[in-house]
Design a protein around this motif. Structure first.
Motif, PDB file in Angstrom:
ATOM      1  N   PRO A 136       0.825  -1.212   0.000  1.00 34.13           N
ATOM      2  CA  PRO A 136       0.000   0.000   0.000  1.00 34.13           C
ATOM      3  C   PRO A 136       0.858   1.261   0.000  1.00 34.13           C
ATOM      4  CG  PRO A 136      -0.858  -1.588   1.585  1.00 34.13           C
ATOM      5  CD  PRO A 136       0.463  -2.131   1.100  1.00 34.13           C
ATOM      6  N   GLY A 137       0.597   2.138  -0.977  1.00 35.41           N
ATOM      7  CA  GLY A 137       1.313   3.412  -1.041  1.00 35.41           C
ATOM      8  C   GLY A 137       2.654   3.365  -1.725  1.00 35.41           C
ATOM      9  N   LEU A 138       3.064   2.185  -2.232  1.00 39.01           N
ATOM     10  CA  LEU A 138       4.351   2.072  -2.931  1.00 39.01           C
ATOM     11  C   LEU A 138       4.090   1.484  -4.315  1.00 39.01           C
ATOM     12  CD1 LEU A 138       7.411   2.384  -2.869  1.00 39.01           C
ATOM     13  CD2 LEU A 138       7.567   0.162  -1.744  1.00 39.01           C
ATOM     14  N   GLN A 139       4.223   2.328  -5.334  1.00 39.54           N
ATOM     15  CA  GLN A 139       3.843   1.944  -6.691  1.00 39.54           C
ATOM     16  C   GLN A 139       5.048   1.809  -7.618  1.00 39.54           C
ATOM     17  OE1 GLN A 139       1.220   5.068  -7.994  1.00 39.54           O
ATOM     18  NE2 GLN A 139      -0.521   4.353  -6.768  1.00 39.54           N
ATOM     19  N   THR A 140       4.950   0.871  -8.541  1.00 40.38           N
ATOM     20  CA  THR A 140       5.869   0.788  -9.675  1.00 40.38           C
ATOM     21  C   THR A 140       5.084   1.181 -10.915  1.00 40.38           C
ATOM     22  OG1 THR A 140       7.057  -1.038  -8.625  1.00 40.38           O
ATOM     23  CG2 THR A 140       7.441  -0.689 -10.967  1.00 40.38           C
ATOM     24  N   LEU A 141       5.523   2.252 -11.575  1.00 41.06           N
ATOM     25  CA  LEU A 141       4.764   2.840 -12.679  1.00 41.06           C
ATOM     26  C   LEU A 141       5.606   2.833 -13.952  1.00 41.06           C
ATOM     27  CD1 LEU A 141       2.331   4.482 -13.786  1.00 41.06           C
ATOM     28  CD2 LEU A 141       3.469   6.542 -12.923  1.00 41.06           C
ATOM     29  N   GLU A 142       5.105   2.156 -14.990  1.00 35.76           N
ATOM     30  CA  GLU A 142       5.738   2.175 -16.312  1.00 35.76           C
ATOM     31  C   GLU A 142       4.765   2.800 -17.304  1.00 35.76           C
ATOM     32  OE1 GLU A 142       8.269  -1.121 -17.716  1.00 35.76           O
ATOM     33  OE2 GLU A 142       7.523  -2.203 -15.970  1.00 35.76           O
ATOM     34  N   MET A 143       5.262   3.738 -18.110  1.00 33.00           N
ATOM     35  CA  MET A 143       4.414   4.437 -19.069  1.00 33.00           C
ATOM     36  C   MET A 143       5.094   4.558 -20.419  1.00 33.00           C
ATOM     37  SD  MET A 143       2.683   7.701 -17.163  1.00 33.00           S
ATOM     38  CE  MET A 143       4.253   8.542 -16.944  1.00 33.00           C
ATOM     39  N   ASP A 144       4.278   4.517 -21.458  1.00 35.57           N
ATOM     40  CA  ASP A 144       4.717   4.926 -22.790  1.00 35.57           C
ATOM     41  C   ASP A 144       4.104   6.295 -23.034  1.00 35.57           C
ATOM     42  OD1 ASP A 144       6.117   2.553 -23.336  1.00 35.57           O
ATOM     43  OD2 ASP A 144       4.251   1.541 -23.863  1.00 35.57           O
ATOM     44  N   THR A 145       4.958   7.310 -23.161  1.00 39.41           N
ATOM     45  CA  THR A 145       4.509   8.692 -23.242  1.00 39.41           C
ATOM     46  C   THR A 145       4.778   9.255 -24.636  1.00 39.41           C
ATOM     47  OG1 THR A 145       5.076   8.958 -20.906  1.00 39.41           O
ATOM     48  CG2 THR A 145       4.688  10.966 -22.135  1.00 39.41           C
ATOM     49  N   ARG A 146       3.808   9.992 -25.167  1.00 36.61           N
ATOM     50  CA  ARG A 146       3.964  10.609 -26.480  1.00 36.61           C
ATOM     51  C   ARG A 146       4.656  11.962 -26.350  1.00 36.61           C
ATOM     52  NH1 ARG A 146      -1.433   8.851 -26.644  1.00 36.61           N
ATOM     53  NH2 ARG A 146      -1.776   7.071 -28.042  1.00 36.61           N
ATOM     54  N   SER A 149      11.174  22.293 -20.428  1.00 37.09           N
ATOM     55  CA  SER A 149       9.994  22.441 -21.275  1.00 37.09           C
ATOM     56  C   SER A 149       9.262  21.111 -21.433  1.00 37.09           C
ATOM     57  CB  SER A 149      10.396  22.981 -22.650  1.00 37.09           C
ATOM     58  OG  SER A 149       9.290  22.988 -23.531  1.00 37.09           O
ATOM     59  N   ALA A 150      10.013  20.038 -21.675  1.00 34.73           N
ATOM     60  CA  ALA A 150       9.397  18.727 -21.873  1.00 34.73           C
ATOM     61  C   ALA A 150       8.680  18.249 -20.617  1.00 34.73           C
ATOM     62  CB  ALA A 150      10.458  17.718 -22.293  1.00 34.73           C
ATOM     63  N   LEU A 151       9.347  18.374 -19.457  1.00 37.61           N
ATOM     64  CA  LEU A 151       8.744  17.907 -18.207  1.00 37.61           C
ATOM     65  C   LEU A 151       7.565  18.782 -17.794  1.00 37.61           C
ATOM     66  CD1 LEU A 151      11.940  16.965 -16.167  1.00 37.61           C
ATOM     67  CD2 LEU A 151      10.361  15.408 -17.320  1.00 37.61           C
ATOM     68  N   SER A 152       7.732  20.110 -17.945  1.00 33.02           N
ATOM     69  CA  SER A 152       6.656  21.031 -17.573  1.00 33.02           C
ATOM     70  C   SER A 152       5.424  20.826 -18.440  1.00 33.02           C
ATOM     71  CB  SER A 152       7.118  22.485 -17.691  1.00 33.02           C
ATOM     72  OG  SER A 152       7.608  22.957 -16.464  1.00 33.02           O
ATOM     73  N   THR A 153       5.638  20.572 -19.730  1.00 32.91           N
ATOM     74  CA  THR A 153       4.507  20.362 -20.635  1.00 32.91           C
ATOM     75  C   THR A 153       3.647  19.196 -20.154  1.00 32.91           C
ATOM     76  OG1 THR A 153       5.677  21.273 -22.548  1.00 32.91           O
ATOM     77  CG2 THR A 153       3.847  19.789 -23.001  1.00 32.91           C
ATOM     78  N   ASN A 154       4.299  18.079 -19.806  1.00 39.13           N
ATOM     79  CA  ASN A 154       3.549  16.915 -19.337  1.00 39.13           C
ATOM     80  C   ASN A 154       2.924  17.156 -17.962  1.00 39.13           C
ATOM     81  OD1 ASN A 154       4.110  15.545 -21.659  1.00 39.13           O
ATOM     82  ND2 ASN A 154       5.647  14.188 -20.772  1.00 39.13           N
ATOM     83  N   SER A 155       3.672  17.814 -17.069  1.00 38.64           N
ATOM     84  CA  SER A 155       3.132  18.083 -15.733  1.00 38.64           C
ATOM     85  C   SER A 155       1.912  18.985 -15.806  1.00 38.64           C
ATOM     86  CB  SER A 155       4.195  18.744 -14.853  1.00 38.64           C
ATOM     87  OG  SER A 155       5.174  17.821 -14.478  1.00 38.64           O
ATOM     88  N   ARG A 156       2.023  20.048 -16.589  1.00 38.16           N
ATOM     89  CA  ARG A 156       0.900  20.986 -16.703  1.00 38.16           C
ATOM     90  C   ARG A 156      -0.310  20.327 -17.365  1.00 38.16           C
ATOM     91  NH1 ARG A 156       0.858  25.938 -15.380  1.00 38.16           N
ATOM     92  NH2 ARG A 156       2.698  27.014 -14.620  1.00 38.16           N
TER      93      ARG A 156
END
Length: 315
Positions: free
Chosen positions: A198-208, A290-297
């Motif tokens: 609980p509360g500990l995640q493993t996250l894998e993503m394919d991001t565009r 720019s890349a990280l902020s774009t996805n975060s926003r």
């Protein structure tokens, strides 16, 4: 019960006091040590503290609490796990930093530990984890201290914040439920999210990306309902040597301030290959931010829509 005692050491080209200061500030550990996902100081004063650490061991994410005794004069830090993660029954040790001339230090890392039920297979697992993590930690400590001056230039942090007319719980739930992101976020092509504890995640993503290409990322996330999610990315794009961050959710009478914070260490070896022969550190910083902020926003924007729709529906 069998107690194993082991010692690892390394020599670092930096003053002993500087090495001690880096080790003493546990909140910096995710930046210093590859196995550490997140570390938090729960309580304590100048010489004694209680900390909680989330880290990987042999590829598995674990967490534990430890008590530390800090001796800045003797340059010694003693630690003892309060609650260990199986198969560990007990774990403790000592950091000893010894001056080796004016600008060098010998760092010794001592461990003592026992396996649950004295299980031989458990003890072998711990032997391997302690040996691998100790070697990794000491090598990383050496690298980070010796290149501290250069790292200041290539390490940077930034934060994006949005105001949301909703509840912190709803915003948190949107960020926490990452297994739904491929349905909810246009820039996420596919996602795999596991929560073994609980509360500990493993996250894998394919991001565009903006150009339509996709890249795979893997992160470990530590979740604190409904106020914070801290993470460490372990598969990194070519321009980054480190990427950690956290989402925070602060509720007040008018709604929620939801923030996404990033800390990055650039990989300077790849700047010209990725961005061209004339690019340098400023261009790489701007590109990565720019890349990280774009996805975060984008993510915060969709979280805002989700939380505000739920509040309006409730009204």
């Amino acid at each position: 019960m069998t107690t194993r005692e082991v010692e690892h050491e390394i020599t670092i080209a930096a003053p002993a006091e500087a090495v001690y200061r880096l080790l003493a500030d546990v909140e910096n550990w995710p930046r210093i040590f590859p196995p550490t996902i997140f570390a938090d100081r729960l309580e304590g004063g100048e010489t004694e503290e209680r900390i909680r650490i989330w880290a990987t061991a042999n590829g598995e994410a674990k967490n534990w609490t430890s008590r530390r005794i800090l001796d800045p004069r003797g340059l010694v830090i003693t630690f003892r796990q309060e609650v260990s993660a199986p198969p560990v029954a007990a774990m403790g040790g000592t950091w000893i930093i010894e001056p080796a001339g004016e600008s060098a230090a010998r760092v010794r890392l001592l461990h003592d530990y026992r396996a649950i039920d004295d299980d031989p297979a458990g003890l072998a697992w711990i032997d391997e984890a302690v040996d691998r993590n100790s070697r990794t930690e000491l090598a990383s400590l050496k690298t980070n201290v010796e290149f501290a001056h250069a790292a200041r230039e290539i390490t940077f942090s930034f934060e994006d914040t949005v105001r949301i007319d909703g509840s912190a719980k709803d915003v948190y739930d949107f960020i926490n439920d990452a297994h739904l992101w491929s349905e909810r976020l246009p820039h996420v092509a596919s996602v795999r999210c596991e929560e073994e504890y609980p509360g500990l995640q493993t996250l894998e993503m394919d991001t565009r990306a903006k150009d339509g290409s996709t890249h795979t990322t893997k992160s470990y996330r530590v979740c604190f309902p409904h106020r914070k999610i801290a993470y460490k990315q372990v598969t990194l794009p070519a321009l980054m040597n480190l990427h950690t961050g956290y989402w925070t959710f602060t509720e007040d009478a008018d709604g929620v301030s939801a923030s996404s914070q990033h800390t990055v260490v650039l990989n300077t070896d790849n700047i010209t290959r990725i961005l061209g022969p004339d690019a340098g550190i400023p261009e790489a910083r701007a590109y990565v931010q720019s890349a990280l902020s774009t996805n975060s926003r984008a993510t915060l924007g969709h979280a805002k829509d989700y939380a505000e729709a739920r509040r309006n529906h409730a009204d």
